[in-house]
Design a protein around this motif. Structure first.
Motif, PDB file in Angstrom:
ATOM      1  N   LYS A   3     -19.748  19.977  16.611  1.00 36.43           N
ATOM      2  CA  LYS A   3     -20.482  19.050  16.449  1.00 36.43           C
ATOM      3  C   LYS A   3     -19.476  17.901  17.420  1.00 36.43           C
ATOM      4  O   LYS A   3     -19.394  16.499  18.286  1.00 36.43           O
ATOM      5  CB  LYS A   3     -20.838  18.254  15.464  1.00 36.43           C
ATOM      6  CG  LYS A   3     -22.046  17.081  15.684  1.00 36.43           C
ATOM      7  CD  LYS A   3     -22.535  16.443  14.045  1.00 36.43           C
ATOM      8  CE  LYS A   3     -22.352  15.184  14.052  1.00 36.43           C
ATOM      9  NZ  LYS A   3     -22.795  14.409  12.861  1.00 36.43           N
ATOM     10  N   THR A   4     -18.287  18.035  16.227  1.00 40.37           N
ATOM     11  CA  THR A   4     -17.336  16.561  16.886  1.00 40.37           C
ATOM     12  C   THR A   4     -16.448  17.209  18.612  1.00 40.37           C
ATOM     13  O   THR A   4     -16.460  15.978  19.164  1.00 40.37           O
ATOM     14  CB  THR A   4     -15.579  16.666  16.238  1.00 40.37           C
ATOM     15  OG1 THR A   4     -16.316  16.383  14.845  1.00 40.37           O
ATOM     16  CG2 THR A   4     -15.088  16.031  16.441  1.00 40.37           C
ATOM     17  N   ILE A   7     -18.872  15.909  20.600  1.00 37.64           N
ATOM     18  CA  ILE A   7     -19.364  14.551  20.544  1.00 37.64           C
ATOM     19  C   ILE A   7     -17.975  13.849  21.137  1.00 37.64           C
ATOM     20  O   ILE A   7     -18.506  12.357  22.262  1.00 37.64           O
ATOM     21  CB  ILE A   7     -19.436  14.007  18.763  1.00 37.64           C
ATOM     22  CG1 ILE A   7     -20.712  13.956  18.760  1.00 37.64           C
ATOM     23  CG2 ILE A   7     -19.464  12.036  18.877  1.00 37.64           C
ATOM     24  CD1 ILE A   7     -20.610  13.572  17.770  1.00 37.64           C
ATOM     25  N   TYR A   8     -16.891  13.909  21.321  1.00 35.71           N
ATOM     26  CA  TYR A   8     -15.322  13.857  21.827  1.00 35.71           C
ATOM     27  C   TYR A   8     -15.357  13.418  23.620  1.00 35.71           C
ATOM     28  O   TYR A   8     -15.591  11.823  24.172  1.00 35.71           O
ATOM     29  CB  TYR A   8     -14.335  14.211  21.084  1.00 35.71           C
ATOM     30  CG  TYR A   8     -13.705  14.180  20.075  1.00 35.71           C
ATOM     31  CD1 TYR A   8     -14.398  13.045  19.437  1.00 35.71           C
ATOM     32  CD2 TYR A   8     -12.946  14.888  19.447  1.00 35.71           C
ATOM     33  CE1 TYR A   8     -13.774  12.338  18.074  1.00 35.71           C
ATOM     34  CE2 TYR A   8     -12.711  13.658  18.066  1.00 35.71           C
ATOM     35  CZ  TYR A   8     -12.663  13.258  17.727  1.00 35.71           C
ATOM     36  OH  TYR A   8     -12.330  12.506  16.531  1.00 35.71           O
ATOM     37  N   LEU A  49     -18.632   8.240  18.368  1.00 33.78           N
ATOM     38  CA  LEU A  49     -17.736   8.134  17.806  1.00 33.78           C
ATOM     39  C   LEU A  49     -17.867   8.357  15.956  1.00 33.78           C
ATOM     40  O   LEU A  49     -17.112   8.608  15.260  1.00 33.78           O
ATOM     41  CB  LEU A  49     -16.304   7.092  17.803  1.00 33.78           C
ATOM     42  CG  LEU A  49     -14.834   7.847  17.948  1.00 33.78           C
ATOM     43  CD1 LEU A  49     -14.835   8.657  19.260  1.00 33.78           C
ATOM     44  CD2 LEU A  49     -13.777   6.576  18.805  1.00 33.78           C
ATOM     45  N   THR A  52     -19.115  11.523  14.611  1.00 32.97           N
ATOM     46  CA  THR A  52     -18.112  12.140  14.111  1.00 32.97           C
ATOM     47  C   THR A  52     -17.957  12.602  12.994  1.00 32.97           C
ATOM     48  O   THR A  52     -17.999  11.965  11.904  1.00 32.97           O
ATOM     49  CB  THR A  52     -16.143  12.065  14.704  1.00 32.97           C
ATOM     50  OG1 THR A  52     -15.858  10.546  13.567  1.00 32.97           O
ATOM     51  CG2 THR A  52     -16.926  11.995  16.613  1.00 32.97           C
ATOM     52  N   ASP A  53     -17.261  14.669  12.649  1.00 38.34           N
ATOM     53  CA  ASP A  53     -17.209  14.908  11.501  1.00 38.34           C
ATOM     54  C   ASP A  53     -15.819  14.827  10.761  1.00 38.34           C
ATOM     55  O   ASP A  53     -14.760  15.241  10.146  1.00 38.34           O
ATOM     56  CB  ASP A  53     -16.934  16.105  11.413  1.00 38.34           C
ATOM     57  CG  ASP A  53     -18.729  17.093  11.372  1.00 38.34           C
ATOM     58  OD1 ASP A  53     -19.385  16.090  11.640  1.00 38.34           O
ATOM     59  OD2 ASP A  53     -18.914  17.937  12.333  1.00 38.34           O
ATOM     60  N   SER A  54     -15.546  13.756  10.299  1.00 36.83           N
ATOM     61  CA  SER A  54     -14.397  13.085   9.743  1.00 36.83           C
ATOM     62  C   SER A  54     -14.834  12.061   8.298  1.00 36.83           C
ATOM     63  O   SER A  54     -15.696  11.580   8.602  1.00 36.83           O
ATOM     64  CB  SER A  54     -13.068  12.654  11.186  1.00 36.83           C
ATOM     65  OG  SER A  54     -12.344  11.862  10.133  1.00 36.83           O
ATOM     66  N   ALA A  60     -10.356   9.883  12.826  1.00 35.94           N
ATOM     67  CA  ALA A  60     -11.288  10.609  14.269  1.00 35.94           C
ATOM     68  C   ALA A  60     -10.980   9.906  14.955  1.00 35.94           C
ATOM     69  O   ALA A  60     -10.980  10.080  16.537  1.00 35.94           O
ATOM     70  CB  ALA A  60     -12.783   9.918  13.769  1.00 35.94           C
ATOM     71  N   TYR A  64     -10.318  11.292  19.076  1.00 30.27           N
ATOM     72  CA  TYR A  64     -10.385  11.406  19.953  1.00 30.27           C
ATOM     73  C   TYR A  64      -9.340  10.667  21.241  1.00 30.27           C
ATOM     74  O   TYR A  64      -9.607  10.684  22.321  1.00 30.27           O
ATOM     75  CB  TYR A  64     -11.354  10.232  19.452  1.00 30.27           C
ATOM     76  CG  TYR A  64     -11.855   9.529  21.269  1.00 30.27           C
ATOM     77  CD1 TYR A  64     -13.042  10.465  21.795  1.00 30.27           C
ATOM     78  CD2 TYR A  64     -11.655   8.023  21.267  1.00 30.27           C
ATOM     79  CE1 TYR A  64     -13.459   9.624  22.953  1.00 30.27           C
ATOM     80  CE2 TYR A  64     -12.093   7.405  22.690  1.00 30.27           C
ATOM     81  CZ  TYR A  64     -13.337   7.886  23.368  1.00 30.27           C
ATOM     82  OH  TYR A  64     -13.453   7.798  24.188  1.00 30.27           O
TER      83      TYR A  64
END
Length: 107
Positions: A3-4, A7-8, A49, A52-54, A60, A64
């Motif tokens: 997923k991240t 997203i980034y 942002l 994100t999975d953080s 994150a 990024y």
């Protein structure tokens, strides 16, 4: 992580587009109306942002940063017509490597 990884790049495109709208207005003499889509793009960037999975915002954002640098060089080439040189590419590889270490490092 998957997923991240999606997203980034989307966040980077939104941030670069938003910032470029301000650049175009201030530096290229474009109309002030360029700021409207720019502000919208920056809101989308911040929202993405945050998805994100953080467990920590700072981590994150740090990871990024490497993706943003590489995406900025892509923008340099695609939108501004300037091909990145070997030092740009080498720097981007170092930054992406750092981003991956931050994201997948054991905690």
């Amino acid at each position: 992580m998957f997923k991240t990884a999606l997203i980034y790049p989307a966040a980077a495109l939104a941030e670069i587009a938003g910032c470029f709208s301000f650049w175009a207005w201030l530096r290229l003499g474009k109309s002030i109306w360029w700021l409207l889509p720019g502000v919208f793009a920056l809101v989308i960037f911040a929202w993405l942002l945050a998805l994100t999975d953080s467990e920590a915002a700072g981590r994150a954002y740090a990871a990024y940063g490497g993706i943003y640098i590489a995406a900025s060089l892509g923008w340099l080439w695609a939108a501004e017509g300037m091909r990145p040189d070997r030092w740009d590419i080498t720097g981007a590889i170092v930054c992406i490597t750092g981003a991956v270490i931050i994201l997948v490092g054991p905690r």
